[in-house]
Scaffold this motif. Sequence first.
Motif, PDB file in Angstrom:
ATOM      1  N   ILE A 149       0.868  -1.175   0.000  1.00  0.00           N
ATOM      2  CA  ILE A 149       0.000   0.000   0.000  1.00  0.00           C
ATOM      3  C   ILE A 149       0.907   1.228   0.000  1.00  0.00           C
ATOM      4  O   ILE A 149       1.665   1.438   0.947  1.00  0.00           O
ATOM      5  N   ALA A 150       0.838   2.006  -1.076  1.00  0.00           N
ATOM      6  CA  ALA A 150       1.693   3.194  -1.185  1.00  0.00           C
ATOM      7  C   ALA A 150       1.169   4.285  -0.258  1.00  0.00           C
ATOM      8  O   ALA A 150      -0.031   4.367   0.002  1.00  0.00           O
ATOM      9  N   LYS A 151       2.107   5.106   0.256  1.00  0.00           N
ATOM     10  CA  LYS A 151       1.674   6.226   1.094  1.00  0.00           C
ATOM     11  C   LYS A 151       1.428   7.443   0.217  1.00  0.00           C
ATOM     12  O   LYS A 151       2.141   7.636  -0.764  1.00  0.00           O
ATOM     13  N   PRO A 152       0.449   8.288   0.574  1.00  0.00           N
ATOM     14  CA  PRO A 152       0.263   9.517  -0.202  1.00  0.00           C
ATOM     15  C   PRO A 152       1.534  10.374  -0.125  1.00  0.00           C
ATOM     16  O   PRO A 152       2.210  10.385   0.912  1.00  0.00           O
ATOM     17  N   LYS A 153       1.868  11.065  -1.229  1.00  0.00           N
ATOM     18  CA  LYS A 153       3.147  11.780  -1.283  1.00  0.00           C
ATOM     19  C   LYS A 153       3.125  13.119  -0.517  1.00  0.00           C
ATOM     20  O   LYS A 153       4.146  13.580  -0.049  1.00  0.00           O
ATOM     21  N   PHE A 154       1.941  13.741  -0.385  1.00  0.00           N
ATOM     22  CA  PHE A 154       1.912  15.067   0.249  1.00  0.00           C
ATOM     23  C   PHE A 154       2.190  14.969   1.756  1.00  0.00           C
ATOM     24  O   PHE A 154       1.958  13.928   2.366  1.00  0.00           O
ATOM     25  N   HIS A 155       2.714  16.044   2.298  1.00  0.00           N
ATOM     26  CA  HIS A 155       2.905  16.085   3.747  1.00  0.00           C
ATOM     27  C   HIS A 155       2.810  17.522   4.234  1.00  0.00           C
ATOM     28  O   HIS A 155       2.859  18.463   3.437  1.00  0.00           O
ATOM     29  N   HIS A 156       2.687  17.711   5.531  1.00  0.00           N
ATOM     30  CA  HIS A 156       2.554  19.049   6.098  1.00  0.00           C
ATOM     31  C   HIS A 156       3.822  19.856   5.802  1.00  0.00           C
ATOM     32  O   HIS A 156       4.924  19.357   6.021  1.00  0.00           O
ATOM     33  N   PRO A 157       3.681  21.093   5.308  1.00  0.00           N
ATOM     34  CA  PRO A 157       4.878  21.855   4.924  1.00  0.00           C
ATOM     35  C   PRO A 157       5.804  22.163   6.109  1.00  0.00           C
ATOM     36  O   PRO A 157       6.986  22.435   5.922  1.00  0.00           O
ATOM     37  N   ALA A 158       5.271  22.112   7.332  1.00  0.00           N
ATOM     38  CA  ALA A 158       6.099  22.484   8.488  1.00  0.00           C
ATOM     39  C   ALA A 158       6.768  21.277   9.158  1.00  0.00           C
ATOM     40  O   ALA A 158       7.278  21.388  10.264  1.00  0.00           O
ATOM     41  N   LEU A 159       6.797  20.134   8.480  1.00  0.00           N
ATOM     42  CA  LEU A 159       7.468  18.964   9.094  1.00  0.00           C
ATOM     43  C   LEU A 159       8.931  19.295   9.365  1.00  0.00           C
ATOM     44  O   LEU A 159       9.593  19.898   8.521  1.00  0.00           O
ATOM     45  N   PRO A 160       9.473  18.906  10.524  1.00  0.00           N
ATOM     46  CA  PRO A 160      10.890  19.219  10.798  1.00  0.00           C
ATOM     47  C   PRO A 160      11.807  18.582   9.760  1.00  0.00           C
ATOM     48  O   PRO A 160      11.523  17.493   9.260  1.00  0.00           O
ATOM     49  N   LYS A 161      12.924  19.290   9.458  1.00  0.00           N
ATOM     50  CA  LYS A 161      13.891  18.791   8.471  1.00  0.00           C
ATOM     51  C   LYS A 161      15.234  18.550   9.161  1.00  0.00           C
ATOM     52  O   LYS A 161      15.576  19.245  10.125  1.00  0.00           O
ATOM     53  N   ASN A 162      16.000  17.605   8.631  1.00  0.00           N
ATOM     54  CA  ASN A 162      17.340  17.366   9.188  1.00  0.00           C
ATOM     55  C   ASN A 162      18.388  18.158   8.402  1.00  0.00           C
ATOM     56  O   ASN A 162      18.037  18.971   7.537  1.00  0.00           O
ATOM     57  N   GLU A 163      19.676  17.917   8.675  1.00  0.00           N
ATOM     58  CA  GLU A 163      20.751  18.693   8.029  1.00  0.00           C
ATOM     59  C   GLU A 163      20.716  18.605   6.504  1.00  0.00           C
ATOM     60  O   GLU A 163      21.193  19.499   5.813  1.00  0.00           O
ATOM     61  N   LEU A 164      20.185  17.524   5.972  1.00  0.00           N
ATOM     62  CA  LEU A 164      20.123  17.361   4.512  1.00  0.00           C
ATOM     63  C   LEU A 164      18.865  17.977   3.922  1.00  0.00           C
ATOM     64  O   LEU A 164      18.661  17.953   2.715  1.00  0.00           O
TER      65      LEU A 164
END
Length: 351
Positions: free
Chosen positions: A4-19
């Motif tokens: 089952i594929a996950k939907p590609k969209f996500h919340h724009p404010a998700l935390p990001k790492n160094e990359l």
Amino acid sequence: MTYIAKPKFHHPALPKNELGYTHRDYEGTISTLCAGCGHDSITGAIIEACFELSIEPHKVAKISGIGCSSKTPTYFLGNSHGFNSVHGRMPSVLTGANLANRDLIYLGVSGDGDSASIGLGQFAHVMRRGVNMVYIVENNGVYGLTKGQFSATADRGSKSKRGVINTDNSIDLAAMALQLGATFVARSFSGDKKQLVPIIKAAIEHKGAAFLDVISPCVAFNNHAGSTKSFDYVREHNEAVNRLDVLAGRAPIAVDYAEGTVQLVEQHDGTTLALRKLGADYDIHDRYAAMNFLQKHAAKGQIVTGVLYIADDPQDLHASLKTVSQPLNALSEKELCPGSAALDRMNASLR
Ligand SMILES: Cc1ncc(C[n+]2csc(CCOP(=O)(O)OP(=O)(O)O)c2C)c(N)n1
Ligand code: SF4
Ligand SMILES: [Mg+2]
């Protein structure tokens, strides 16, 4: 294989790492395991560890055998390399891949059936050869995928869901890994993410054979009274020897633990592990003491968790075999074919 594929969209404010990657970049497809399975929590811990270490997904190779546990690499690191091998054969496939390309991080994912039953020989040899990898056993004491038969890690005297008592002695894979020469050995519990995530991070940073035995209850077949791998039993009998923090390379070491309770362990790549000692006088550099400690507590029905052993001077298979420093696919034709004079010399040396 269906998934089952996950939907590609996500919340724009998700935390990001160094990359600049979010957790979503380290996820795989939606899990098809039973709701509440311990294995899904280990998947979550692997995603968290790789996110926190800012690992480039294309630098990871996930290799597994067969079982519910061995299905889990589909549910994490969807942008990494992966190979779902044959039952009990993950170690030899991983060894071959590692010898061909030493530049990847190898995550071997297996089950207690996969590693302690059909794959016991392969498990033993990959440990004694010191392959640079993180070998995770998702240990539920049963063959979950084939409907709950006792595995070789089920404790003697423990009860199956149908009421049968196990009369065979159990195999302790962490104790075996210690005996066989693994240079990083730890045990944890799928229900203790606070302990598990730093252990996975430290094992990834370790340059040698790292073995993690993670008790991971099977809610369908081994989570009842009488089981020694149920959520309740593990919570009640968990004897943690230390708590771990992984500190990045050159950052100043400021540890907020009371003096005498913290042990700093330098790793070869410059990372430092800070171990808050819980067990009095437990020395993680003493292989024989660790073996003794495990056996003594197992006899009392206790499950020892934490980092059990780290070698001072890990040496991996490439160092033992003195292989070339580049991946084989990066070698030029000239390096691969040294010419007839070199071949003549080699043949002469064998006459
Ligand atoms: C050669 C071979 N023998 C037996 C099987 C059947 N089989 C599939 S998974 C499995 C055991 C899985 O147990 P474990 O590794 O503990 O994984 P879990 O499902 O418990 O996570 C067995 C016996 C198989 N697939 N291949
Ligand atoms: S059968 Fe057991 S091990 Fe397999 S997915 Fe279900 S709970 Fe997990
Ligand atoms: Mg199992």
